[in-house]
Motif scaffolding. Structure first.
Motif, PDB file in Angstrom:
ATOM      1  N   LEU A   1     -21.159 -21.582   5.022  1.00 21.51           N
ATOM      2  CA  LEU A   1     -21.505 -21.785   6.395  1.00 21.51           C
ATOM      3  C   LEU A   1     -22.676 -21.273   7.194  1.00 21.51           C
ATOM      4  O   LEU A   1     -23.313 -21.792   7.928  1.00 21.51           O
ATOM      5  N   VAL A   2     -22.813 -20.299   6.715  1.00 20.05           N
ATOM      6  CA  VAL A   2     -23.711 -19.727   7.232  1.00 20.05           C
ATOM      7  C   VAL A   2     -25.045 -20.205   7.184  1.00 20.05           C
ATOM      8  O   VAL A   2     -25.983 -20.145   7.942  1.00 20.05           O
ATOM      9  N   GLU A   3     -25.217 -20.249   5.960  1.00 20.31           N
ATOM     10  CA  GLU A   3     -26.690 -20.866   4.773  1.00 20.31           C
ATOM     11  C   GLU A   3     -26.646 -22.313   5.589  1.00 20.31           C
ATOM     12  O   GLU A   3     -27.942 -22.752   6.028  1.00 20.31           O
ATOM     13  N   ARG A   4     -25.276 -23.042   5.766  1.00 15.42           N
ATOM     14  CA  ARG A   4     -25.768 -24.302   5.768  1.00 15.42           C
ATOM     15  C   ARG A   4     -25.850 -24.634   7.762  1.00 15.42           C
ATOM     16  O   ARG A   4     -26.780 -25.742   7.946  1.00 15.42           O
TER      17      ARG A   4
ATOM     18  N   LEU B   1     -28.401 -23.005  14.206  1.00 12.99           N
ATOM     19  CA  LEU B   1     -28.242 -22.413  15.440  1.00 12.99           C
ATOM     20  C   LEU B   1     -29.177 -21.720  16.200  1.00 12.99           C
ATOM     21  O   LEU B   1     -29.816 -21.695  17.034  1.00 12.99           O
ATOM     22  N   PHE B   2     -29.948 -21.444  14.893  1.00 14.29           N
ATOM     23  CA  PHE B   2     -31.322 -20.204  15.468  1.00 14.29           C
ATOM     24  C   PHE B   2     -32.052 -21.705  16.522  1.00 14.29           C
ATOM     25  O   PHE B   2     -32.407 -21.075  17.775  1.00 14.29           O
TER      26      PHE B   2
ATOM     27  N   ALA C   1     -22.901 -14.984  17.044  1.00 15.62           N
ATOM     28  CA  ALA C   1     -21.774 -16.424  17.468  1.00 15.62           C
ATOM     29  C   ALA C   1     -21.728 -16.074  15.656  1.00 15.62           C
ATOM     30  O   ALA C   1     -20.153 -15.799  16.159  1.00 15.62           O
ATOM     31  N   LEU C   2     -22.501 -15.627  14.672  1.00 15.32           N
ATOM     32  CA  LEU C   2     -21.319 -15.550  13.751  1.00 15.32           C
ATOM     33  C   LEU C   2     -20.679 -14.590  12.915  1.00 15.32           C
ATOM     34  O   LEU C   2     -19.661 -14.762  12.541  1.00 15.32           O
ATOM     35  N   LEU C   3     -20.694 -13.793  14.211  1.00 21.58           N
ATOM     36  CA  LEU C   3     -19.783 -12.331  14.047  1.00 21.58           C
ATOM     37  C   LEU C   3     -18.517 -13.159  14.502  1.00 21.58           C
ATOM     38  O   LEU C   3     -16.886 -12.323  14.011  1.00 21.58           O
TER      39      LEU C   3
ATOM     40  N   ILE D   1     -19.753 -21.903  20.360  1.00 23.19           N
ATOM     41  CA  ILE D   1     -19.631 -20.102  20.460  1.00 23.19           C
ATOM     42  C   ILE D   1     -21.429 -19.790  21.132  1.00 23.19           C
ATOM     43  O   ILE D   1     -21.610 -18.663  20.953  1.00 23.19           O
ATOM     44  N   ALA D   2     -22.227 -20.338  20.112  1.00 20.92           N
ATOM     45  CA  ALA D   2     -23.415 -19.940  19.608  1.00 20.92           C
ATOM     46  C   ALA D   2     -23.689 -20.137  21.478  1.00 20.92           C
ATOM     47  O   ALA D   2     -25.296 -19.839  21.826  1.00 20.92           O
TER      48      ALA D   2
END
Length: 191
Positions: A23-26, A31-32, A52-54, A76-77
């Motif tokens: 999910l993070v990689e995708r 998000l950035f 956001a990922l945290l 969230i982001a």
């Protein structure tokens, strides 16, 4: 190992760290880009993505699977981005105005040699766009970025903003109108 978001979320809820990594990689690049457009600062954007990922990791159990994971993640982001922008405004009110010019990480790449006129026009355009984006309300800026930079449909924007589709559409429209007015002098001189 090409999982859908739904599968990755279900596995991440069960404690699978590889699934969360998927999910993070995708989503981290998107998000950035969203955070950079919202904050106008590369370092702040990196901080927003990390925060956001945290938050997603901490609250993945609360994710309602009837909704789109991407929409939830963007919400969230956006909230993290708005927190950074609000904090920056509070600091600038307390410490005085800071340089508000947007930093563009693409500027560090070598260019094939644009003319000085083109460079000057680009700098002026970038400056005016940054100023115009700062004049938008948080909702207008968010709606504009989601629609015109991320290509999100109005229904998804309304879910991210937690409003009716008509209100989301109106926010995008107001943002476009304000940006047009702010950039009109630049367009007139370019002709």
């Amino acid at each position: 190992m090409e999982w859908s978001d739904e599968t990755a979320v279900a596995r991440a809820r069960a404690g699978d760290t590889d699934a969360f990594r998927v999910l993070v990689e995708r989503h981290s690049r998107a998000l950035f880009c969203l955070a950079f457009r919202m904050t106008g600062n590369e370092q702040d954007a990196e901080d927003v993505v990390q925060e956001a990922l945290l938050r997603v990791h901490r609250k993945i159990e609360k994710f309602d699977e009837r909704a789109s994971f991407r929409t939830w993640l963007y919400r969230i982001a956006v909230n993290c981005s708005l927190d950074v922008v609000r904090a920056r405004k509070r600091r600038s009110e307390f410490f005085g105005p800071a340089d508000s010019q947007m930093e563009d990480p693409m500027q560090s790449l070598p260019a094939p040699g644009p003319t000085p006129d083109r460079v000057a026009m680009s700098e002026e355009a970038r400056s005016r766009i940054a100023e115009a984006m700062e004049e938008l309300s948080a909702v207008e800026k968010t709606a504009f970025v989601l629609r015109h930079f991320d290509g999100m449909c109005i229904d998804d924007i309304s879910r991210v903003l937690e409003c009716q589709p008509g209100a989301a559409r109106h926010s995008v429209f107001r943002a476009v109108q304000k940006l047009r007015r702010a950039l009109q002098p630049l367009v007139s001189t370019a002709r």
